[in-house]
Design a protein around this motif. Sequence first.
Motif, PDB file in Angstrom:
ATOM      1  N   HIS A 120      47.706  48.791  35.894  1.00 38.72           N
ATOM      2  CA  HIS A 120      49.052  49.007  36.433  1.00 38.72           C
ATOM      3  C   HIS A 120      49.804  47.683  36.550  1.00 38.72           C
ATOM      4  N   ALA A 121      49.121  46.628  36.975  1.00 35.96           N
ATOM      5  CA  ALA A 121      49.765  45.311  37.087  1.00 35.96           C
ATOM      6  C   ALA A 121      50.221  44.822  35.717  1.00 35.96           C
ATOM      7  N   ALA A 122      49.372  44.988  34.693  1.00 35.84           N
ATOM      8  CA  ALA A 122      49.726  44.556  33.333  1.00 35.84           C
ATOM      9  C   ALA A 122      50.899  45.363  32.797  1.00 35.84           C
ATOM     10  N   GLU A 123      50.903  46.671  33.050  1.00 40.90           N
ATOM     11  CA  GLU A 123      52.023  47.506  32.604  1.00 40.90           C
ATOM     12  C   GLU A 123      53.320  47.071  33.279  1.00 40.90           C
ATOM     13  N   SER A 178      38.817  47.143  32.627  1.00 44.43           N
ATOM     14  CA  SER A 178      37.811  48.199  32.534  1.00 44.43           C
ATOM     15  C   SER A 178      37.159  48.470  33.884  1.00 44.43           C
ATOM     16  N   ASP A 179      37.336  47.592  34.837  1.00 39.49           N
ATOM     17  CA  ASP A 179      36.693  47.724  36.139  1.00 39.49           C
ATOM     18  C   ASP A 179      37.653  48.175  37.232  1.00 39.49           C
ATOM     19  N   ASP A 180      38.951  47.957  37.045  1.00 31.23           N
ATOM     20  CA  ASP A 180      39.900  48.159  38.136  1.00 31.23           C
ATOM     21  C   ASP A 180      41.207  48.702  37.574  1.00 31.23           C
ATOM     22  N   ASN A 212      39.207  40.072  40.483  1.00 33.67           N
ATOM     23  CA  ASN A 212      38.448  39.144  39.645  1.00 33.67           C
ATOM     24  C   ASN A 212      37.115  38.749  40.290  1.00 33.67           C
ATOM     25  N   LEU A 213      36.591  39.592  41.186  1.00 29.01           N
ATOM     26  CA  LEU A 213      35.298  39.299  41.791  1.00 29.01           C
ATOM     27  C   LEU A 213      34.192  39.452  40.759  1.00 29.01           C
ATOM     28  N   ILE A 214      33.146  38.674  40.898  1.00 31.13           N
ATOM     29  CA  ILE A 214      32.038  38.696  39.952  1.00 31.13           C
ATOM     30  C   ILE A 214      31.239  39.996  40.096  1.00 31.13           C
ATOM     31  N   GLN A 215      31.025  40.657  38.959  1.00 33.01           N
ATOM     32  CA  GLN A 215      30.250  41.893  38.898  1.00 33.01           C
ATOM     33  C   GLN A 215      29.589  41.981  37.532  1.00 33.01           C
ATOM     34  N   PRO A 233      35.706  37.717  33.130  1.00 37.81           N
ATOM     35  CA  PRO A 233      36.530  36.962  34.074  1.00 37.81           C
ATOM     36  C   PRO A 233      37.946  36.747  33.538  1.00 37.81           C
ATOM     37  N   LEU A 234      38.877  36.567  34.460  1.00 41.89           N
ATOM     38  CA  LEU A 234      40.232  36.193  34.102  1.00 41.89           C
ATOM     39  C   LEU A 234      40.190  34.799  33.501  1.00 41.89           C
ATOM     40  N   SER A 235      40.900  34.583  32.418  1.00 40.75           N
ATOM     41  CA  SER A 235      40.879  33.289  31.751  1.00 40.75           C
ATOM     42  C   SER A 235      42.292  32.865  31.398  1.00 40.75           C
ATOM     43  N   PHE A 236      42.536  31.578  31.420  1.00 37.79           N
ATOM     44  CA  PHE A 236      43.844  31.047  31.061  1.00 37.79           C
ATOM     45  C   PHE A 236      43.832  30.389  29.691  1.00 37.79           C
ATOM     46  N   LEU A 237      42.934  30.786  28.809  1.00 37.30           N
ATOM     47  CA  LEU A 237      42.991  30.299  27.437  1.00 37.30           C
ATOM     48  C   LEU A 237      44.134  31.039  26.759  1.00 37.30           C
TER      49      LEU A 237
END
Length: 167
Positions: A23-26, A16-18, A122-125, A130-134
Amino acid sequence: TLKIALSLASNLGDPSDDVSVTHAAEGMVSKSEANSLRQLINDSQSFSSDLRMPHFSTESGPAASQVLVMGPDDFIVAVVSSLNRPFGSGIITPSGILLNSQMLDFSWQNKTMNYSIPRPQNLIQPRKRPLSFLLPTIVRPSEGMCGTYLCLGANNGDRALSSIVQV
């Protein structure tokens, strides 16, 4: 294969921020990208240790828990939660809920875990996730097929993916 996957994951963050995250996920689920990446995989050799490795790391520890439920009605639930470190943030609400320290999952200058390179995606805003590895994971047969269902989860930060793949 896991090095490639983790390298690709290093481009993820809150979509939602970038727009580059979307595009990376696609690209990660694109058949053409998969065909291109498949050419890099060789069963007789491995990538060097620095090639295609993620530019980040997440803290690991005994602070994750999971509930995996499979019912007789074909409903499957996989939930993984993490405080990110023992006792989370160290803050307990008046009702007794221990708050997590997921702020550590953001990438920020001089605070990123293991002193890795901060990643802009993944900068704090404010209001950013945040990116999570769960990785709660459910594996089931194709629609209409009989077979074994599998429900599993893993913790240990960026090593969770390799744990899931090994199982």
